[in-house]
Design an enzyme around this catalytic site. Structure first.
Site, PDB file in Angstrom:
ATOM      1  N   ALA A   1      37.376   0.153  59.218  1.00 27.79           N
ATOM      2  CA  ALA A   1      36.532   1.094  58.037  1.00 27.79           C
ATOM      3  C   ALA A   1      36.489   0.355  56.289  1.00 27.79           C
ATOM      4  CB  ALA A   1      36.797   2.665  58.421  1.00 27.79           C
TER       5      ALA A   1
ATOM      6  N   LYS B   1      53.265   5.545  50.874  1.00 29.29           N
ATOM      7  CA  LYS B   1      54.349   5.604  50.451  1.00 29.29           C
ATOM      8  C   LYS B   1      53.724   6.775  50.011  1.00 29.29           C
ATOM      9  CE  LYS B   1      51.912   2.963  47.167  1.00 29.29           C
ATOM     10  NZ  LYS B   1      52.643   1.562  46.536  1.00 29.29           N
TER      11      LYS B   1
ATOM     12  N   GLY C   1      56.990  -3.910  48.946  1.00 31.04           N
ATOM     13  CA  GLY C   1      56.581  -4.523  50.101  1.00 31.04           C
ATOM     14  C   GLY C   1      56.730  -5.317  50.824  1.00 31.04           C
TER      15      GLY C   1
ATOM     16  N   LYS D   1      58.143   5.662  46.602  1.00 26.71           N
ATOM     17  CA  LYS D   1      59.917   5.030  47.256  1.00 26.71           C
ATOM     18  C   LYS D   1      60.743   5.438  47.760  1.00 26.71           C
ATOM     19  CE  LYS D   1      56.217   1.247  46.117  1.00 26.71           C
ATOM     20  NZ  LYS D   1      55.775   0.238  45.179  1.00 26.71           N
TER      21      LYS D   1
ATOM     22  N   GLY E   1      50.978  -6.930  46.042  1.00 21.78           N
ATOM     23  CA  GLY E   1      50.411  -8.038  46.451  1.00 21.78           C
ATOM     24  C   GLY E   1      49.419  -8.440  47.740  1.00 21.78           C
TER      25      GLY E   1
END
Ligand code: NDP
Ligand code: HSE
Length: 433
Positions: free
Chosen positions: A43, A105, A134, A205, A302
């Site tokens: 989606a 998060k 990450g 986080k 990233g």
């Protein structure tokens, strides 16, 4: 074994990276998971852009609910973000008995308790390794690798954007705005970059890390949050002169009285590991009573690094989906019926060393008066220096030993009333870890 069928919500930085990793490492991943992992539906908002990337073998919708409801799909991977649609999709997936992988998060820090409770009732997995730091497998480390320990504290650089900004400003002399624009171009920043620069993303986080480390429910609303927007260049410079580097840290510490949960710019010794984490890299330190201090370092944001964590979660789901739910690793590391209700401490009860800076009229007795107020507040001075400022004024800079923040608050209020004071007292916390 038949392939595991994945529905991917979002094909942006992380979703696109997930597609790339699943495609380029498909054979290696299948060797690990014991079956192939196939994306069968996606989606997005922009169908043509997605079609160009995926080709014709994947069905594409602009409605995430189509993907969630698709009966062919075993696992829903939510990589859109936000707290509204994403929550609806995840709750529906759980209702349908599908496993969920997410990097979100913000959603879990706020609604995690409700989501994990629903998933527990349905016996499905909700995996979220990519949501913290990450590509660093910090959730796996805390949840599994350190499960023998009473964890005492967790502290780290857990927002790549702010660390990138602070590093670029320091090493390349870039302005705050230019460094932020670069972080956005590189795909590190949140859709709303104020989440990064105001410390909110790091607090999301940290809320998850605190829950995982101490077996408490997620409680984002109790986190103390300060970002880097009001950080002055002169404080970074004074900190350097004192042997410290300023980093945006998330810190959660288990004390007898309760738990500290705080994100703020922090002075860390320049020769420490955390001070030397540059660019969008993240580093998390975890201190357990048995293991001592451990450090986890890697790319915190990233495309491919974050996809690495998403795909690792998919491999876990593939391996464990046929296991008895009672024998899977609990969502927040502790069994659902064994969560603690340890309170989060108010900031007045936090203990830290402090950096204090004050502009004053440069006249006799000034230092003595400030030092007297600090002493009355049981705040011990570790070092100080003075720097001349504009006509007849000076900046005085103190480093204190560890003190109670409530005492610092009181002393600040009194110092602020002194007749020779010419500025607000600037205060930054100092951690040696
Ligand atoms: P992006 O903005 O790059 O991608 C978002 C994706 O979601 C796009 O593909 C977009 O479609 C799609 N999308 C947006 N709204 C809708 C909608 N209403 N219906 C269907 N699809 C929609 O975000 P990121 O990849 O950066 O972030 C995704 C998640 O991962 C967030 O929760 C973020 O916090 C988290 N995260 C991000 C990291 C990073 O380094 N960027 C690292 C760790 C976690 P379209 O492409 O058509 O616009
Ligand atoms: N915006 C986040 C960061 C992405 O800069 O760290 C990773 O969660």
């Amino acid at each position: 074994m038949s392939p595991i069928k994945v529905g991917l919500l979002g094909l942006g930085v992380v979703g696109g990276g997930t597609w790339k990793v699943l495609t380029q490492n498909a054979d290696e991943i299948a060797r690990r998971a014991g079956r192939r992992i196939e994306v069968v539906a996606v989606a997005v908002r922009d169908v043509q852009k997605a079609r160009d990337l995926l080709g014709d073998s994947v069905s594409i919708s602009t409605d995430g609910m189509d993907v969630v409801n698709n009966p062919d799909i075993d696992v829903v991977v939510e990589l859109v973000g936000g707290e509204t649609l994403a929550k609806d999709w995840i709750m529906r997936a759980i209702e349908l008995g599908k496993h969920v992988v997410t990097a979100n998060k913000a959603l879990l820090a706020v609604h995690g308790n409700e989501i994990f409770a629903a998933a527990h009732n349905k016996g499905v997995m909700v995996a979220f390794e990519a949501a913290v730091a990450g590509g660093i497998p910090i959730i796996k480390a805390i949840r599994e690798g350190l499960s023998a320990n009473r964890i005492q504290w967790v502290a780290g650089i857990i927002n790549g954007t702010t660390n990138f900004i602070l590093s670029e400003m320091r090493s390349r002399g870039l302005s705050f705005e230019a460094a932020l624009a670069d972080a956005q171009k590189l795909g590190y920043a949140e859709a709303d970059p104020t989440f990064d620069i105001e410390g909110v993303d790091a607090a999301h986080k940290l809320t998850l890390l605190s829950a995982l480390a101490f077996g408490i429910p997620v409680q984002f609303s109790t986190a103390h949050i300060e970002g880097i927007t009001s950080l002055a260049a002169e404080d970074i410079r004074h900190a350097e002169r004192l042997g410290y580097t300023v980093k945006l840290l998330g810190i959660t510490r288990h004390r007898e009285e309760g738990i500290e949960l705080r994100v703020h710019p922090t002075l860390v010794p320049t020769d420490s590991l955390l001070a030397n984490v540059q660019g969008a890299m993240n580093a998390v330190m975890v201190h357990g009573d048995a293991v001592g201090s451990t450090v986890y370092y890697g790319a915190g944001a990233g495309e491919l690094p974050t996809a690495s964590a998403v795909v690792a979660d998919l491999v876990d789901v593939a391996r464990l989906m046929t296991a008895d739910p009672e024998h899977r690793v609990p969502y927040l590391a502790f069994q659902q019926d064994a969560m603690a209700d340890t309170p989060i401490l108010p900031m007045a009860e936090v203990r830290s060393a402090y950096y204090l800076r004050l502009r004053v009229a440069d006249q006799p007795g000034v230092l003595a008066d400030v030092a007297r107020i600090l002493a009355q507040g049981k705040i011990s001075i570790e070092s100080m220096f003075q720097e001349p400022a504009q006509d007849g004024e000076a900046d005085i800079i103190f480093l204190t030993h560890v003190a109670r923040e409530g005492d610092i608050d009181q002393a600040t209020a009194q110092i602020q009333q002194l007749p020779f004071v010419r500025s607000d007292l600037i205060r930054l916390r100092v951690e040696s870890l």
